[in-house]
Design a protein around this motif. Structure first.
Motif, short mmCIF file in Angstrom:
data_model
loop_
_atom_site.label_atom_id
_atom_site.label_comp_id
_atom_site.label_asym_id
_atom_site.label_seq_id
_atom_site.Cartn_x
_atom_site.Cartn_y
_atom_site.Cartn_z
N GLN A 48 0.83 -1.21 0.00
CA GLN A 48 0.00 0.00 0.00
C GLN A 48 0.87 1.26 0.00
O GLN A 48 0.56 2.24 -0.68
CB GLN A 48 -0.94 0.00 1.20
N GLU A 51 2.24 1.66 -3.45
CA GLU A 51 1.17 2.11 -4.35
C GLU A 51 0.91 3.60 -4.15
O GLU A 51 0.74 4.35 -5.11
CB GLU A 51 -0.10 1.30 -4.11
N ARG A 52 0.91 4.03 -2.91
CA ARG A 52 0.70 5.46 -2.61
C ARG A 52 1.85 6.29 -3.19
O ARG A 52 1.62 7.36 -3.76
CB ARG A 52 0.60 5.66 -1.09
N GLN A 55 1.32 6.68 -6.85
CA GLN A 55 0.26 7.65 -7.10
C GLN A 55 0.78 9.08 -6.93
O GLN A 55 0.43 9.97 -7.71
CB GLN A 55 -0.92 7.41 -6.16
N LEU A 56 1.61 9.28 -5.92
CA LEU A 56 2.17 10.62 -5.69
C LEU A 56 3.11 11.03 -6.83
O LEU A 56 3.09 12.18 -7.28
CB LEU A 56 2.91 10.67 -4.35
N ASP A 58 2.93 9.97 -9.89
CA ASP A 58 2.08 10.23 -11.06
C ASP A 58 1.36 11.57 -10.94
O ASP A 58 1.26 12.31 -11.93
CB ASP A 58 1.07 9.10 -11.25
N ALA A 59 0.86 11.87 -9.75
CA ALA A 59 0.12 13.12 -9.57
C ALA A 59 1.03 14.33 -9.78
O ALA A 59 0.66 15.27 -10.51
CB ALA A 59 -0.50 13.17 -8.17
N ARG A 178 9.89 2.86 -9.86
CA ARG A 178 9.08 1.78 -10.44
C ARG A 178 9.95 0.56 -10.77
O ARG A 178 9.56 -0.57 -10.52
CB ARG A 178 8.40 2.27 -11.72
#
Length: 185
Positions: A48, A51-52, A55-56, A58-59, A178
């Protein structure tokens, strides 16, 4: 079966040893199962967290790319021979203010490592400086002060180019993160 029962009756200590053995097996199971659940929970929490982090990355990457494109559009208008007419259409202060707000509220502290936090801070700083110089250049054009416009435009271009470099570095950090995740699986 009768033979086995007879043997146990003839050897009275065997029952005690069997109880002890059964107790040890029960104890081992009682220790093993919670440990496995704990390991599974830690692994899930790690997934998790990763994954967070993705996301950060990507954002911020999306915000930075949008900011770069917005500034590039304005830079195109600034470099046009008709910059006095084109700049008011290309320069969208509310868009830049919205981006500044988004950068301000971005949770830098949740990025996975020092380098990514530093890179994100540099993106934020470069964007802030570029936006400020763009605003000053726009004001200079509107007031007819071309010398000030050229000065602010040059500094704006410097910060825009710096922003692009920081976005590229951040993108490289995200790709590296990644890759490390994929390699560890």
């Amino acid at each position: 079966m009768d033979l086995l029962i007879s043997w146990f009756e003839a050897h009275s200590g065997t029952a005690g040893w069997m109880q002890a053995f059964g107790g040890l097996i029960g104890l081992a199971i009682a220790i093993y199962l919670p440990h496995q659940q704990h390991v599974k929970a830690l692994k899930q929490a790690g997934l998790q967290r990763h994954e967070r982090s993705l996301q950060l990355f990507d954002a911020l990457g999306a915000m930075a790319n949008f900011a770069g494109q917005s500034l590039l559009n304005v830079l195109g208008a600034m470099e046009s021979p008709d910059f006095v007419e084109e700049l008011p259409y290309a320069y969208q202060p509310s868009e830049l203010e919205g981006l500044a707000t988004a950068f301000s509220s971005y949770p830098l502290h949740e990025l996975p490592d020092h380098d990514s936090v530093q890179s994100a801070l540099l993106i934020k700083s470069s964007f802030s400086h570029a936006s400020k110089k763009l605003s000053e250049a726009f004001s200079a054009v509107m007031s007819g002060d071309l010398a000030a416009y050229i000065e602010h435009k040059d500094v704006f271009e410097f910060y825009y180019n710096e922003l692009c470099e920081h976005v590229t570095r951040f993108s490289d950090l995200a790709d590296g993160y990644r890759k490390r995740l994929q390699d560890s699986e």
